[in-house]
Enzyme design. Structure first.
Site, PDB file in Angstrom:
ATOM      1  N   CYS A   2      59.302  22.521  38.141  1.00 16.69           N
ATOM      2  CA  CYS A   2      60.491  22.627  38.994  1.00 16.69           C
ATOM      3  C   CYS A   2      60.653  24.082  39.428  1.00 16.69           C
ATOM      4  CB  CYS A   2      61.770  22.178  38.329  1.00 16.69           C
ATOM      5  SG  CYS A   2      61.764  20.480  37.796  1.00 16.69           S
ATOM      6  N   ARG A  27      55.269  24.593  41.796  1.00 13.92           N
ATOM      7  CA  ARG A  27      55.836  24.329  40.469  1.00 13.92           C
ATOM      8  C   ARG A  27      56.212  22.859  40.278  1.00 13.92           C
ATOM      9  NH1 ARG A  27      57.483  28.953  37.870  1.00 13.92           N
ATOM     10  NH2 ARG A  27      58.804  27.655  36.556  1.00 13.92           N
ATOM     11  N   TRP A  73      59.652  18.516  39.586  1.00 16.73           N
ATOM     12  CA  TRP A  73      58.557  17.854  38.874  1.00 16.73           C
ATOM     13  C   TRP A  73      59.255  16.974  37.843  1.00 16.73           C
ATOM     14  CZ3 TRP A  73      56.683  17.465  33.845  1.00 16.73           C
ATOM     15  CH2 TRP A  73      55.360  17.023  33.707  1.00 16.73           C
ATOM     16  N   ASN A  99      65.886  23.807  35.846  1.00 16.83           N
ATOM     17  CA  ASN A  99      64.478  23.677  35.460  1.00 16.83           C
ATOM     18  C   ASN A  99      64.441  23.688  33.935  1.00 16.83           C
ATOM     19  OD1 ASN A  99      61.695  23.948  35.073  1.00 16.83           O
ATOM     20  ND2 ASN A  99      61.731  26.151  35.421  1.00 16.83           N
ATOM     21  N   GLY A 100      63.951  22.611  33.337  1.00 15.83           N
ATOM     22  CA  GLY A 100      63.903  22.549  31.870  1.00 15.83           C
ATOM     23  C   GLY A 100      64.279  21.145  31.412  1.00 15.83           C
ATOM     24  N   GLU A 485      35.277  23.514  32.235  1.00 12.87           N
ATOM     25  CA  GLU A 485      36.110  23.947  33.345  1.00 12.87           C
ATOM     26  C   GLU A 485      35.747  23.175  34.622  1.00 12.87           C
ATOM     27  OE1 GLU A 485      38.750  25.391  33.627  1.00 12.87           O
ATOM     28  OE2 GLU A 485      38.876  26.271  35.611  1.00 12.87           O
ATOM     29  N   LYS A 489      38.326  20.895  36.758  1.00 12.20           N
ATOM     30  CA  LYS A 489      38.587  21.128  38.183  1.00 12.20           C
ATOM     31  C   LYS A 489      38.425  19.822  38.959  1.00 12.20           C
ATOM     32  CE  LYS A 489      40.280  24.056  37.993  1.00 12.20           C
ATOM     33  NZ  LYS A 489      40.591  25.076  37.033  1.00 12.20           N
ATOM     34  N   GLU A 492      41.321  17.332  38.153  1.00 11.24           N
ATOM     35  CA  GLU A 492      42.678  17.609  38.615  1.00 11.24           C
ATOM     36  C   GLU A 492      42.829  17.589  40.125  1.00 11.24           C
ATOM     37  OE1 GLU A 492      44.433  21.218  37.038  1.00 11.24           O
ATOM     38  OE2 GLU A 492      42.642  22.382  37.360  1.00 11.24           O
ATOM     39  N   HIS A 508      24.924  12.192  20.943  1.00 10.86           N
ATOM     40  CA  HIS A 508      25.812  11.645  19.919  1.00 10.86           C
ATOM     41  C   HIS A 508      26.895  10.733  20.512  1.00 10.86           C
ATOM     42  CE1 HIS A 508      23.950  14.106  16.882  1.00 10.86           C
ATOM     43  NE2 HIS A 508      24.059  15.146  17.700  1.00 10.86           N
ATOM     44  N   LYS A 607      52.017  23.936  38.609  1.00 12.92           N
ATOM     45  CA  LYS A 607      51.277  25.146  38.276  1.00 12.92           C
ATOM     46  C   LYS A 607      51.702  25.745  36.943  1.00 12.92           C
ATOM     47  CE  LYS A 607      48.505  28.566  39.418  1.00 12.92           C
ATOM     48  NZ  LYS A 607      47.078  28.279  39.299  1.00 12.92           N
TER      49      LYS A 607
HETATM   50  C1  AGP Z   1      44.255  24.774  35.561  1.00 12.39           C
HETATM   51  O1  AGP Z   1      43.531  24.406  36.678  1.00 12.39           O
HETATM   52  C2  AGP Z   1      45.408  23.958  35.242  1.00 12.39           C
HETATM   53  N1  AGP Z   1      46.251  23.730  36.341  1.00 12.39           N
HETATM   54  C3  AGP Z   1      46.066  24.176  33.905  1.00 12.39           C
HETATM   55  O2  AGP Z   1      45.179  23.657  32.973  1.00 12.39           O
HETATM   56  C4  AGP Z   1      46.482  25.596  33.468  1.00 12.39           C
HETATM   57  O3  AGP Z   1      45.364  26.382  33.245  1.00 12.39           O
HETATM   58  C5  AGP Z   1      47.351  25.488  32.187  1.00 12.39           C
HETATM   59  O4  AGP Z   1      48.504  24.763  32.475  1.00 12.39           O
HETATM   60  C6  AGP Z   1      47.708  26.833  31.603  1.00 12.39           C
HETATM   61  O5  AGP Z   1      48.473  27.598  32.474  1.00 12.39           O
HETATM   62  P1  AGP Z   1      48.712  29.124  32.215  1.00 12.39           P
HETATM   63  O6  AGP Z   1      47.413  29.813  32.307  1.00 12.39           O
HETATM   64  O7  AGP Z   1      49.652  29.545  33.313  1.00 12.39           O
HETATM   65  O8  AGP Z   1      49.332  29.271  30.868  1.00 12.39           O
END
Ligand code: AGP
Length: 612
Positions: A2, A27, A73, A99-100, A485, A489, A492, A508, A607
């Site tokens: 949010c 956000r 969000w 927000n929270g 990673e 990517k 997501e 395994h 984010k």
């Molecule tokens: C990364 O592509 C993600 N959107 C997510 O995993 C992110 O890295 C994670 O939420 C941690 O965020 P931060 O680095 O702001 O703590």
């Protein structure tokens, strides 16, 4: 999660708030709304959808001096017009953006309902508006009513409150959800982070947990948790407004991928000490003066998501260079255990945003147990950067795309630098230190070369593979975190299922998945493990698996064995992650584009994850 914005002053408040909401959309983006006071009445315009929805619902001529806004969000209550913020009281005299999470909202709602309050939404946030209404009735003072309300709730919040009864102010408060105040002339701003206000002001006050502020057009009064007025420093932001624009790129993610030669250079700037073959890190010097570094017996790295992947890379670096036992922990697990941490443990928290709730809580836990806590953070002034003992900013500029790209590379670099620093005090020779320093300086131009040489090919490969619904990403050693990673990517931003595995683990379990419809993205430069990786490739081909191999120019590969091969320059193996990451990011990007996904704002994500 949010985004919240507020404006009071001489400008068109609605325009300033909508601008801020666009900048904070990363956000959260399932519903949106603004609230204003017009002709002594609170008016709210909100709906399900993204910030652009406001174009259709906010009257064109709406021009007020006070406005608040919210991009959501969803946590409590699905995305809908009624659940969008601002939320208001029964009489529509008070509007709040939040927000929270209010954890005890259920019981408070029951009590308020019995007292005759009429609820319109399923949100936890609405109780705030009704509680403020109730206590305003008793105190006839908005700030006091907000303070009493906040004393009654459990949970996390960043809030902005306005009321038609006191139309010349915003009341702002925070507990574990970020809030900044942008200081202007004849105007002031409130926001979840500075990207929302940077177009108008670079003077920022960071509000801390438990603090509350009364913000008028010409004045900002801040109070601590004991309600005592305090003076806070106004910080100057060094980001430029241009950095939060796409600058000709179709998406922020692509822009941020292409920024990596520069962002890597920025992270490195001023930190290489070639004379002594080490890194120059003021934070480390302060934290471990004299020989105190020898008290460290163990290193624990904490993060979430991509930052956790960077941490895994750090584990390889620390163990190689320092010989210290190193563990990498998911913040969300670490904080709920009873982790064995003491004053001989060096804890490193990694966070791009510096606001991730789980990482913050985990670092607080570690600090409480006596560990020295170091932060690797991007957002200057963020909560984690202010709470750690010392730290290192990666200085990659605003990362707006929800999928982290440039921050990842620089987090890995920052870990390399810390590892070099400790390593030189432990067992790394000056010659090796100098060699590493020189090589790091060459990396930005190699990243640039990889961007230029692989982009068109990867786009074609992505076109070929975009029909597949599952992918396996494999790598050994330094290449394993890159595999993780890469899989993240792809998941997501394209919503394609992908799993990252250490290549040696394939036999395994994951090998059972391999068939002609389950391609593998194998990251295997010609390093120490190359022959082992080739054996794994044989195993995949023996099961009709499709295979994309990311390897280096010197690697000898029977090209009949792989379906597609992407080559990058041959460099020393410690440094491959810095350049392998580029094709991995581009592959996910182009698959997502081919699938018409909104790569900057993938569904369900946000984010900055400020809920637990
Ligand atoms: C990364 O592509 C993600 N959107 C997510 O995993 C992110 O890295 C994670 O939420 C941690 O965020 P931060 O680095 O702001 O703590």
């Amino acid at each position: 999660m949010c985004g919240i914005v507020g404006y009071i002053g001489d400008k068109n408040a609605v325009k300033a708030v909508i601008h801020g909401l666009h900048k904070l959309e990363y956000r959260g983006y399932d519903s949106v709304g603004i609230g204003v006071i017009e002709k002594n009445k609170v008016k709210i315009y909100k709906d399900k959808g993204r910030v652009k929805t406001l174009d259709n619902i906010v009257p064109k001529n709406l021009n007020t001096s006070l406005a608040i806004g919210h991009t959501r969000w969803a946590t409590h209550g699905k995305p809908s017009k009624l659940n969008a913020h601002p939320q208001s009281d029964c009489k529509n005299e008070i509007a709040i953006v939040h927000n929270g999470i209010i954890e005890n909202f259920g019981e408070l709602k029951q009590i308020l309902k019995k007292e005759g309050h009429n609820f319109k939404s399923e949100t936890d946030s609405e109780v705030l508006a009704h509680l403020i209404e109730k206590f305003y009735g008793e105190t006839k003072d908005l700030a006091k009513a907000v303070k009493i309300t906040l004393d009654k709730i459990n949970g996390t919040y960043g809030i902005v409150v306005i009321s038609s009864k006191e139309p010349d102010k915003m009341i702002v408060a925070r507990s574990s959800s970020p809030i900044i105040i942008g200081v202007g002339k004849g105007e002031n701003f409130v926001a979840s982070d500075a990207t929302a206000v940077i177009k108008y002001t670079k003077k920022i006050i960071y509000i801390d947990d438990g603090e509350m502020a009364i913000v008028t057009k010409d004045n900002i009064d801040i109070f601590n948790k004991d309600n005592i007025r305090i003076d806070k420093k106004i910080e100057s932001l060094n980001w430029s407004a241009k950095e939060v624009e796409k600058n000709g790129y179709p998406t922020f993610m692509l822009k941020e991928i292409y920024e990596q030669p520069k962002s890597f250079t920025n992270t490195l700037a001023g930190h290489i000490d070639l004379e002594n073959g080490t890194s120059h890190l003021g934070g480390m010097q302060n934290l471990f003066p004299d020989n105190e570094i020898h008290n460290i017996k163990r290193i624990v790295i904490i993060g979430c998501g991509t930052s956790w992947h960077a941490g895994l890379m750090g584990e390889y670096y620390f163990e190689n260079m320092t010989g210290l036992p190193t563990e990498v922990e998911y913040a969300s697990e670490f904080r709920y255990r009873n982790p064995a941490i003491d004053s001989e443990t060096f804890v490193i928290g990694i966070s791009q945003s510096g606001e991730t709730a789980d990482t913050l809580a985990a670092l607080r836990e570690a600090k409480g147990k006596g560990a020295k806590v170091f932060g690797i953070v991007n957002v200057v002034g963020s909560t984690i950067s202010r709470e750690v003992d010392e730290g290192l900013y990666i200085h990659v500029g605003p990362e707006i795309g929800v999928a982290s790209t440039k921050a990842f590379l620089s987090q890995v670099l920052a870990l390399f630098l810390v590892s070099l620093y400790i390593g030189r005090k432990k067992r790394l020779s000056i010659e090796d230190g100098i060699k590493f320093g020189k090589q790091l300086q060459k990396i930005p131009s190699i990243i640039d070369e990889v961007l230029q040489s692989t982009q068109a090919q990867i786009k074609k490969i992505a076109d070929k593979y975009c029909k597949y619904t599952n992918f396996l990403y494999l790598g050994r050693g330094f290449n394993f975190p890159v595999a993780l990673e890469g899989a993240l990517k792809l998941k997501e931003i394209s919503y394609v299922h992908a799993e990252g595995y250490p290549a040696g683990e394939m036999k395994h379990g994951p090998i059972a998945l391999i068939d002609k419809d389950f391609p593998t993205f194998f990251i295997a430069p010609n390093d120490n493990f190359f022959q082992k990786s080739i054996s794994n490739i044989q195993e995949i081909k023996a099961r009709n698996g499709k295979l994309i191999l990311l390897t280096d120019d010197n690697a000898k590969v029977d090209e009949g064995l792989v379906d597609d091969i992407i080559r990058i320059p041959t460099i020393d193996e410690e440094f491959y992650p810095f350049i392998e990451t580029i094709p991995v990011q581009l592959f996910a990007y182009y698959i997502a584009i081919k699938k018409n996904r909104d790569v900057d704002k993938p569904r369900n994500l946000a984010k900055s994850v400020t809920v637990e």
